[in-house]
Write a protein that holds these residues in place. Structure first.
Motif, PDB file in Angstrom:
ATOM      1  N   GLY A   1      -3.021  13.309  -5.155  1.00 26.02           N
ATOM      2  CA  GLY A   1      -3.064  14.694  -5.597  1.00 26.02           C
ATOM      3  C   GLY A   1      -4.395  15.321  -5.265  1.00 26.02           C
ATOM      4  O   GLY A   1      -4.986  16.035  -6.080  1.00 26.02           O
ATOM      5  N   GLY A   2      -4.895  15.063  -4.060  1.00 27.96           N
ATOM      6  CA  GLY A   2      -6.230  15.515  -3.661  1.00 27.96           C
ATOM      7  C   GLY A   2      -6.417  17.012  -3.632  1.00 27.96           C
ATOM      8  O   GLY A   2      -7.537  17.502  -3.567  1.00 27.96           O
TER       9      GLY A   2
ATOM     10  N   VAL B   1      -9.250   8.862   1.614  1.00 31.65           N
ATOM     11  CA  VAL B   1      -7.945   9.331   2.075  1.00 31.65           C
ATOM     12  C   VAL B   1      -7.343  10.158   0.950  1.00 31.65           C
ATOM     13  O   VAL B   1      -7.154   9.663  -0.164  1.00 31.65           O
ATOM     14  CB  VAL B   1      -7.001   8.162   2.427  1.00 31.65           C
ATOM     15  N   GLY B   2      -7.088  11.438   1.221  1.00 33.52           N
ATOM     16  CA  GLY B   2      -6.483  12.301   0.219  1.00 33.52           C
ATOM     17  C   GLY B   2      -4.991  12.433   0.449  1.00 33.52           C
ATOM     18  O   GLY B   2      -4.535  12.447   1.593  1.00 33.52           O
ATOM     19  N   LEU B   3      -4.237  12.525  -0.624  1.00 29.40           N
ATOM     20  CA  LEU B   3      -2.786  12.689  -0.535  1.00 29.40           C
ATOM     21  C   LEU B   3      -2.363  13.846  -1.417  1.00 29.40           C
ATOM     22  O   LEU B   3      -2.812  13.959  -2.564  1.00 29.40           O
ATOM     23  CB  LEU B   3      -2.069  11.416  -0.959  1.00 29.40           C
ATOM     24  N   ASP B   4      -1.513  14.709  -0.868  1.00 25.91           N
ATOM     25  CA  ASP B   4      -1.024  15.851  -1.633  1.00 25.91           C
ATOM     26  C   ASP B   4       0.340  16.252  -1.061  1.00 25.91           C
ATOM     27  O   ASP B   4       0.596  16.048   0.128  1.00 25.91           O
ATOM     28  CB  ASP B   4      -2.001  17.022  -1.531  1.00 25.91           C
ATOM     29  N   PRO B   5       1.234  16.821  -1.881  1.00 24.94           N
ATOM     30  CA  PRO B   5       2.506  17.287  -1.332  1.00 24.94           C
ATOM     31  C   PRO B   5       2.338  18.376  -0.278  1.00 24.94           C
ATOM     32  O   PRO B   5       3.168  18.521   0.605  1.00 24.94           O
ATOM     33  CB  PRO B   5       3.242  17.831  -2.568  1.00 24.94           C
TER      34      PRO B   5
ATOM     35  N   SER C   1       4.352  12.312  -1.803  1.00 28.43           N
ATOM     36  CA  SER C   1       4.571  12.418  -3.241  1.00 28.43           C
ATOM     37  C   SER C   1       3.838  11.301  -3.975  1.00 28.43           C
ATOM     38  O   SER C   1       3.794  10.158  -3.510  1.00 28.43           O
ATOM     39  CB  SER C   1       6.072  12.328  -3.543  1.00 28.43           C
ATOM     40  N   GLY C   2       3.290  11.629  -5.141  1.00 34.13           N
ATOM     41  CA  GLY C   2       2.625  10.628  -5.951  1.00 34.13           C
ATOM     42  C   GLY C   2       3.565   9.581  -6.499  1.00 34.13           C
ATOM     43  O   GLY C   2       3.132   8.485  -6.871  1.00 34.13           O
TER      44      GLY C   2
ATOM     45  N   PRO D   1       3.086   7.004   0.467  1.00 31.30           N
ATOM     46  CA  PRO D   1       3.310   6.485   1.825  1.00 31.30           C
ATOM     47  C   PRO D   1       2.165   5.568   2.257  1.00 31.30           C
ATOM     48  O   PRO D   1       1.523   5.768   3.282  1.00 31.30           O
ATOM     49  CB  PRO D   1       3.354   7.762   2.668  1.00 31.30           C
ATOM     50  N   VAL D   2       1.900   4.556   1.444  1.00 31.88           N
ATOM     51  CA  VAL D   2       0.763   3.657   1.626  1.00 31.88           C
ATOM     52  C   VAL D   2       1.233   2.220   1.439  1.00 31.88           C
ATOM     53  O   VAL D   2       2.042   1.936   0.549  1.00 31.88           O
ATOM     54  CB  VAL D   2      -0.364   3.976   0.609  1.00 31.88           C
TER      55      VAL D   2
END
Length: 273
Positions: free
Chosen positions: A66-67, A84-88, A107-108, A112-113
């Motif tokens: 949710g970066g 590494v940032g992840l956000d929709p 998606s949290g 995708p990790v």
């Protein structure tokens, strides 16, 4: 985390969590809407200092679930972490003027990790926006390597800011608070009750942490309070209101691998280590 770092880290955390720091964060919060760069930039620096009190960041791979607009990227990278940032919505990263390089869209609740692929998983004020918070927590555990650390903070529903921009009227009910906001502003709130904002509790989250054999609970504290205000977490009911924001610090159980983590590569929409 070594015993030496744990001991020095505990002292550093106490020196860091001062009343002055809490006041500075509160003042910045008051201008969140009008000056988001100031607020989120300060919060990012504060968060990195807080994380560094538990685990050294240099050379570690950090996944920020949710970066958002990317304010945390520069702060973590300045500390030597591979961020590494992840956000929709990856487009949100541009709000902080940051490149989308090293960012993931996803998606949290379905990260995708690769399992065990990161050293540190971090999430700031995202859990209350997820309809299935324990599913997101389970995913964060899955992608953290054994011996790695998880940092999760969120605003409980009964916090004074639990309703976000509809607060404090959420105490009279989320739907009622939403309708009031629409009448006064002519538009629905960004954080809509049971759509993009969900009633999450400290009790529920602590039950998950204490009942999950894959994690060890290292700390549970009010994120923005001075160190001597930690006592509120020990009192059921009171903590839901008085903590304002909960921070959970967890260690992934299992044998800790030796050596440093390998360099992160982005391949096929997944993080491969």
């Amino acid at each position: 985390m070594s015993a030496a770092h744990d001991g020095t880290g505990r002292a550093a955390r106490r020196r860091f969590a001062t009343l002055g720091r809490s006041v500075a964060l509160f003042r910045a919060f008051l201008v969140e809407q009008s000056d988001p760069d100031h607020f989120y930039g300060l919060l990012a620096q504060d968060s990195v200092r807080q994380v560094s009190g538990y685990v050294p960041l240099a050379g570690r791979t950090v996944l920020d679930v949710g970066g958002g607009p990317g304010y945390f990227a520069a702060a973590f990278r300045a500390a030597g972490a591979r961020y590494v940032g992840l956000d929709p919505d990856v487009g949100d990263f541009s709000a902080a003027g940051d490149s989308v390089a090293g960012m993931l869209r996803g998606s949290g609740t379905a990260l995708p990790v690769r399992s065990g692929g990161v050293d540190v998983t971090f999430s700031s004020n995202v859990l209350e926006h997820v309809a299935e918070p324990t599913r997101m927590l389970d995913e964060m555990v899955r992608v953290t390597r054994p011996g790695g650390v998880l940092f999760v903070s969120f605003t409980p529903w009964l916090s004074p800011w639990g309703g976000h921009e509809t607060a404090p009227w959420h105490y009279l009910g989320g739907d009622r608070a939403r309708r009031r906001y629409e009448r006064r502003n002519g538009r629905p709130p960004k954080n809509r009750f049971r759509e993009t904002l969900h009633p999450t509790s400290i009790a529920q989250t602590l039950r998950w942490a204490r009942g999950n054999p894959e994690v060890e609970l290292l700390d549970a504290l009010p994120r923005y309070h001075p160190w001597w205000g930690r006592w509120v977490i020990r009192i059921p009911g009171v903590r839901e209101v008085a903590s304002w924001n909960l921070l959970l610090v967890l260690r992934r159980t299992g044998a800790e691998p030796g050596g440093a983590a390998e360099k992160t590569e982005l391949a096929g929409g997944r993080v491969a280590m």
